[in-house]
Design a protein around this motif. Sequence first.
Motif, PDB file in Angstrom:
ATOM      1  N   LEU A   1      40.789  58.860  -8.887  1.00  0.00           N
ATOM      2  CA  LEU A   1      40.963  59.499  -7.585  1.00  0.00           C
ATOM      3  C   LEU A   1      41.799  60.758  -7.733  1.00  0.00           C
ATOM      4  O   LEU A   1      42.272  61.088  -8.815  1.00  0.00           O
ATOM      5  CB  LEU A   1      41.636  58.521  -6.609  1.00  0.00           C
ATOM      6  CG  LEU A   1      40.887  57.218  -6.342  1.00  0.00           C
ATOM      7  CD1 LEU A   1      41.741  56.282  -5.498  1.00  0.00           C
ATOM      8  CD2 LEU A   1      39.556  57.494  -5.667  1.00  0.00           C
TER       9      LEU A   1
ATOM     10  N   ASP B   1      44.229  59.041  -1.433  1.00  0.00           N
ATOM     11  CA  ASP B   1      43.209  58.568  -0.497  1.00  0.00           C
ATOM     12  C   ASP B   1      42.184  57.724  -1.234  1.00  0.00           C
ATOM     13  O   ASP B   1      41.705  58.111  -2.297  1.00  0.00           O
ATOM     14  CB  ASP B   1      42.504  59.750   0.175  1.00  0.00           C
ATOM     15  CG  ASP B   1      43.430  60.539   1.073  1.00  0.00           C
ATOM     16  OD1 ASP B   1      44.257  59.921   1.763  1.00  0.00           O
ATOM     17  OD2 ASP B   1      43.326  61.779   1.089  1.00  0.00           O
ATOM     18  N   THR B   2      41.829  56.602  -0.620  1.00  0.00           N
ATOM     19  CA  THR B   2      40.783  55.753  -1.180  1.00  0.00           C
ATOM     20  C   THR B   2      39.460  56.081  -0.504  1.00  0.00           C
ATOM     21  O   THR B   2      39.419  56.800   0.494  1.00  0.00           O
ATOM     22  CB  THR B   2      41.113  54.263  -0.985  1.00  0.00           C
ATOM     23  OG1 THR B   2      41.111  53.965   0.408  1.00  0.00           O
ATOM     24  CG2 THR B   2      42.465  53.909  -1.596  1.00  0.00           C
ATOM     25  N   GLY B   3      38.386  55.539  -1.016  1.00  0.00           N
ATOM     26  CA  GLY B   3      37.061  55.854  -0.509  1.00  0.00           C
ATOM     27  C   GLY B   3      36.749  55.294   0.858  1.00  0.00           C
ATOM     28  O   GLY B   3      35.777  55.690   1.479  1.00  0.00           O
ATOM     29  N   ASN B   4      37.552  54.359   1.353  1.00  0.00           N
ATOM     30  CA  ASN B   4      37.273  53.765   2.665  1.00  0.00           C
ATOM     31  C   ASN B   4      38.221  54.269   3.743  1.00  0.00           C
ATOM     32  O   ASN B   4      38.358  53.643   4.790  1.00  0.00           O
ATOM     33  CB  ASN B   4      37.308  52.235   2.584  1.00  0.00           C
ATOM     34  CG  ASN B   4      38.676  51.702   2.217  1.00  0.00           C
ATOM     35  OD1 ASN B   4      39.500  52.405   1.642  1.00  0.00           O
ATOM     36  ND2 ASN B   4      38.918  50.449   2.528  1.00  0.00           N
TER      37      ASN B   4
ATOM     38  N   VAL C   1      36.379  48.034  -6.325  1.00  0.00           N
ATOM     39  CA  VAL C   1      35.832  49.169  -7.073  1.00  0.00           C
ATOM     40  C   VAL C   1      34.367  48.904  -7.423  1.00  0.00           C
ATOM     41  O   VAL C   1      33.948  47.753  -7.534  1.00  0.00           O
ATOM     42  CB  VAL C   1      36.665  49.436  -8.358  1.00  0.00           C
ATOM     43  CG1 VAL C   1      38.128  49.680  -8.010  1.00  0.00           C
ATOM     44  CG2 VAL C   1      36.536  48.306  -9.366  1.00  0.00           C
TER      45      VAL C   1
ATOM     46  N   LEU D   1      42.253  54.921 -11.205  1.00  0.00           N
ATOM     47  CA  LEU D   1      41.121  54.709 -10.308  1.00  0.00           C
ATOM     48  C   LEU D   1      40.134  55.870 -10.273  1.00  0.00           C
ATOM     49  O   LEU D   1      39.067  55.756  -9.666  1.00  0.00           O
ATOM     50  CB  LEU D   1      41.631  54.440  -8.888  1.00  0.00           C
ATOM     51  CG  LEU D   1      42.503  53.200  -8.706  1.00  0.00           C
ATOM     52  CD1 LEU D   1      42.924  53.052  -7.254  1.00  0.00           C
ATOM     53  CD2 LEU D   1      41.802  51.945  -9.209  1.00  0.00           C
TER      54      LEU D   1
ATOM     55  N   TYR E   1      48.640  45.408  -4.442  1.00  0.00           N
ATOM     56  CA  TYR E   1      47.609  46.274  -3.899  1.00  0.00           C
ATOM     57  C   TYR E   1      46.316  45.985  -4.646  1.00  0.00           C
ATOM     58  O   TYR E   1      46.262  46.106  -5.872  1.00  0.00           O
ATOM     59  CB  TYR E   1      48.000  47.748  -4.049  1.00  0.00           C
ATOM     60  CG  TYR E   1      49.293  48.061  -3.348  1.00  0.00           C
ATOM     61  CD1 TYR E   1      49.298  48.445  -2.011  1.00  0.00           C
ATOM     62  CD2 TYR E   1      50.517  47.928  -4.004  1.00  0.00           C
ATOM     63  CE1 TYR E   1      50.487  48.704  -1.350  1.00  0.00           C
ATOM     64  CE2 TYR E   1      51.712  48.186  -3.343  1.00  0.00           C
ATOM     65  CZ  TYR E   1      51.692  48.568  -2.018  1.00  0.00           C
ATOM     66  OH  TYR E   1      52.873  48.823  -1.369  1.00  0.00           O
TER      67      TYR E   1
ATOM     68  N   THR F   1      44.884  55.486   3.072  1.00  0.00           N
ATOM     69  CA  THR F   1      45.744  56.327   2.248  1.00  0.00           C
ATOM     70  C   THR F   1      46.958  55.533   1.805  1.00  0.00           C
ATOM     71  O   THR F   1      47.591  54.844   2.613  1.00  0.00           O
ATOM     72  CB  THR F   1      46.211  57.571   3.030  1.00  0.00           C
ATOM     73  OG1 THR F   1      45.054  58.294   3.466  1.00  0.00           O
ATOM     74  CG2 THR F   1      47.077  58.472   2.184  1.00  0.00           C
TER      75      THR F   1
ATOM     76  N   PHE G   1      42.186  46.729  -5.076  1.00  0.00           N
ATOM     77  CA  PHE G   1      41.191  47.769  -4.847  1.00  0.00           C
ATOM     78  C   PHE G   1      39.811  47.244  -5.208  1.00  0.00           C
ATOM     79  O   PHE G   1      39.583  46.789  -6.333  1.00  0.00           O
ATOM     80  CB  PHE G   1      41.509  49.013  -5.686  1.00  0.00           C
ATOM     81  CG  PHE G   1      42.865  49.576  -5.385  1.00  0.00           C
ATOM     82  CD1 PHE G   1      43.036  50.464  -4.333  1.00  0.00           C
ATOM     83  CD2 PHE G   1      43.972  49.178  -6.120  1.00  0.00           C
ATOM     84  CE1 PHE G   1      44.294  50.967  -4.030  1.00  0.00           C
ATOM     85  CE2 PHE G   1      45.233  49.678  -5.817  1.00  0.00           C
ATOM     86  CZ  PHE G   1      45.390  50.570  -4.775  1.00  0.00           C
TER      87      PHE G   1
END
Length: 127
Positions: free
Chosen positions: A28, A41-44, A67, A26, A63, A47, A65
């Motif tokens: 990250l 941690d994701t952008g929104n 993107v 991803l 899960y 975690t 995502f």
Amino acid sequence: MTVELNHTVVYARDKRASAEFLAEVLGLEVGAPFGPFVPVDTGNGVTLDYYDAGDTDFLPGHYAFLVPDEEFDTMIGRLERMRVTYFADPSHQEPGQINRLFGGRGAYFSDPDGHNMEIITRPYGRP
């Protein structure tokens, strides 16, 4: 009242390796360990807290995502470079293909622990 998902635990055989795998795909960062967890941690603000399951059996999860469209091809390229097969469908019957649901693009792949990961560029439509 607004309710938001803050974090979720992702069971793994090797929490560090699994967190690094997802972070690499991803684009990250893997965070500093927090107690028994290795976070991504994701952008929104959500975690994924990777946790070693030890010898405990666990069911693989799913899960998804959301993107950016402009990053999708880069992520597919990372999967190819890592020699990870991706699929157009959640049951992994269409290898090396993507889907074009809801006007976006999407793909599924398995992480090292068998979790079914999904990347999509458009949220799925809701009635």
